[in-house]
Design an enzyme around this catalytic site. Structure first.
Site, short mmCIF file in Angstrom:
data_model
loop_
_atom_site.label_atom_id
_atom_site.label_comp_id
_atom_site.label_asym_id
_atom_site.label_seq_id
_atom_site.Cartn_x
_atom_site.Cartn_y
_atom_site.Cartn_z
N GLU A 1 5.52 -3.46 0.72
CA GLU A 1 5.67 -3.23 -0.84
C GLU A 1 5.20 -2.31 -0.76
O GLU A 1 3.55 -2.14 -0.91
CB GLU A 1 5.31 -4.26 -1.51
N CYS B 1 1.75 -0.17 -8.95
CA CYS B 1 3.31 0.73 -8.35
C CYS B 1 3.78 0.73 -9.11
O CYS B 1 5.08 1.51 -9.08
CB CYS B 1 3.26 -0.31 -6.61
N GLY C 1 0.66 -0.86 -0.09
CA GLY C 1 -0.12 0.01 0.13
C GLY C 1 1.08 0.87 0.01
O GLY C 1 1.72 1.21 -0.35
N SER C 2 0.69 2.42 0.52
CA SER C 2 1.33 3.62 0.53
C SER C 2 2.27 3.37 1.50
O SER C 2 2.55 2.83 2.88
CB SER C 2 -0.22 4.61 0.97
C1 UN1 Z 1 1.51 -3.40 -7.82
O1 UN1 Z 1 1.10 -2.47 -8.21
O2 UN1 Z 1 1.45 -3.17 -6.42
O3 UN1 Z 1 4.65 -5.36 -11.94
C2 UN1 Z 1 1.64 -5.24 -8.19
C3 UN1 Z 1 3.38 -5.38 -12.30
C4 UN1 Z 1 1.98 -6.31 -11.94
C5 UN1 Z 1 2.24 -6.27 -10.14
C6 UN1 Z 1 2.54 -4.99 -9.73
N1 UN1 Z 1 3.14 -7.70 -12.15
O4 UN1 Z 1 2.68 -4.80 -12.48
#
Ligand code: UN1
Length: 517
Positions: free
Chosen positions: A269, A303, A247-248
């Site tokens: 993460e 992310c 998350g954030s």
């Molecule tokens: C995320 O945004 O938390 O690499 C995971 C990627 C994806 C996973 C993103 N396989 O964009």
């Protein structure tokens, strides 16, 4: 069910996933004792209420922990390859249910159906990976310094693993964690985002079916629902040795401190501020595809989404024009309709943050070259659809330093050598994903070297998003340092034990110490 849901078969998908919505819209499924306040799940696709679920109270949570703890006592004694067999069956079920689950992901979260299917594919892939791994939870053997002694290390199950996941990958991130944790002999308690609770119920139903078909106790997979207060029950609970949170950065700092204060482990993460460096030696066509998918895919809510393009001044105008041109081709609308490239943001709060970001970049002296804006009218009734925007900006702007979870791409210019681009790329607090587009070997290697990208992921000639599950996934600095999914990420879900065995009749001490009685 309303028009959109009916046209795209949402009810059928819910049925296949074992989610029944009763008269008052309440979803039933394996929601592990939840009896608290109602959480309503609205689709950002059309604004419709899909169903409601109940949140987990403190009393419900205690019941969950009781069954989880009991389940762990059994599960840790099941041989790892047999645990792998259960995960194999879970992966098979996901193959069967890929379409309805991908559809629910798309409808509840708003990403395109293709991306919803891709997310379920990541779940299947991590299951396959975990099955193989279930026969490879290897420790090392060492040579003892003492005669007649043997030394080795082994990995044992850790216990109850807490998983806190975000709305943007409502099923895959849970699977990365849970598939590994399960083969490692752990049991999991999962708090999905309160914005995507039905995805949680769907996954829990699939897992519960597999466990019960194999005569295994409920509690190997547990689901709890609610906002941060429910998350706090886990972060402060010393019965949970590992909390994995996605998350954030703001959330991660709170989780990390709470878990560290009881000396638990956390796997974080968190946010990214991912850049692609576009060197004078870049293939422009590939650059444009990678940058556009990275910036607008999942409506900029990964992310790993591309937030910044760091372009060499000699090709800046060329790249900029190609991007502006590509953005004109984007079709924004219902993500279940495969003709569209970009779906909605998760909710109207996210839309407000997007609008603020556009305002801030202009206030700080930036220039919008693809204006953006909130879409209205037919098909956009949910109020969550926005136009992807591009702004020329400076790395020092506060808004550029900040991760805005929306399709806003900042163009930054560099001159001179690749080291100047790398300095800009590294000049943010986040450190998740990074990329360079170049056909110049020296630049590519410099980017990957110890004084190159400081991120957990560094790519050459592909964009920042779309990582494969086989690699360790995560990032440095304020991204939190955790690694999930592939490579040796499994080790965090186990406890390591060093064993020394003396098979002689003497008791020699290490370091040559004499202690004669
Ligand atoms: C995320 O945004 O938390 O690499 C995971 C990627 C994806 C996973 C993103 N396989 O964009």
């Amino acid at each position: 069910m309303n028009k959109v849901a009916a046209a795209f078969g949402i009810q059928e998908a819910l049925d296949k996933l074992g989610i029944q919505t009763v008269n008052n819209g309440t979803a039933t499924g394996s929601d592990n004792f939840a009896s608290g306040e109602i959480i309503s799940s609205y689709s950002p696709v059309d604004g419709a209420l899909i169903a409601t679920v109940k949140s987990t109270t403190k009393e419900d949570y205690e019941k969950v922990m009781e069954v989880a703890t009991k389940a762990f006592a059994h599960w840790r004694t099941v041989p790892a390859p047999q645990r792998g067999e259960i995960v194999r069956q879970f992966g098979e079920k996901l193959r069967e249910l890929k379409e309805p689950l991908g559809k629910l992901v798309s409808y509840e979260m708003g990403k395109s159906y293709q991306e919803g299917l891709g997310e379920v594919q990541e779940m299947i892939d991590i299951c396959d990976f975990a099955v193989g791994l279930s026969r490879q939870l290897h420790g090392l053997t060492m040579h003892s310094e003492r005669p007649g002694h043997r030394m080795y290390e082994q990995y044992h199950p850790l216990g109850v693993v807490g998983i806190i996941s975000a709305f943007n990958f409502p099923v895959a991130v849970w699977a990365w964690n849970t598939a590994l944790a399960w083969i490692c002999g752990d049991v999991c308690v999962w708090k999905p985002s309160e914005k995507t609770p039905l995805c949680g119920i769907a996954c829990q139903n699939i897992a519960a079916d597999v466990f019960s078909a194999n005569g295994l106790p409920e509690g190997i997979s547990c689901l709890i629902n609610g906002d941060y207060k429910v998350g706090e029950m886990m972060t402060s609970d010393s019965r949970i040795p590992l909390v994995s949170a996605t998350g954030s950065i703001r959330m991660g700092k709170i989780v990390a401190q709470a878990v560290a204060s009881r000396l638990g482990k956390s796997l974080l993460e968190l946010g990214g501020n991912n850049a692609i460096i576009v060197s004078p030696d870049a293939d422009i066509k590939m650059t444009v595809i990678g940058a556009v998918f990275g910036a607008v895919g999942t409506a900029g809510q990964r992310c790993t989404s591309t937030r910044r393009l760091i372009i060499h001044d000699s090709i800046y105008d060329k790249v900029k024009d190609a991007l502006v041109d590509a953005y004109q081709q984007l079709r924004i609308g219902n993500p279940l309709d495969e003709n569209n490239h970009v779906g909605p943001l998760i909710d109207t709060d996210a839309v407000a943050l997007y609008e603020q970001a556009l305002q801030k970049v202009v206030d700080e002296g930036g220039k919008l070259i693809v204006e953006g804006g909130v879409l209205q009218g037919e098909g956009y009734e949910s109020g969550c659809y926005v136009k992807p925007a591009i702004a020329e900006a400076d790395n020092s702007f506060a808004i550029v330093q900040h991760e805005t979870f929306a399709p806003v791409l900042y163009l930054l210019k560099y001159s001179g050598g690749v080291e100047n681009a790398i300095a800009l790329q590294n000049g943010v607090v986040q450190g998740l994903s990074s990329a360079i587009m170049t056909n110049n070997l020296r630049e590519a290697e410099r980017f990957l070297s110890a004084n190159g990208s400081d991120c957990g992921i560094a790519n050459v000639n592909i964009g920042t998003s779309g990582a494969e599950i086989g690699g360790a996934f995560g990032g440095e600095k304020e991204t939190g340092g955790g690694r999930e999914s592939g490579s040796d990420a499994w080790k965090v879900y186990m406890r390591r034990q060093t064993n020394t065995i003396n098979y002689t009749t003497e008791l020699p001490l290490a370091q040559g110490i004499k202690f004669d009685l």
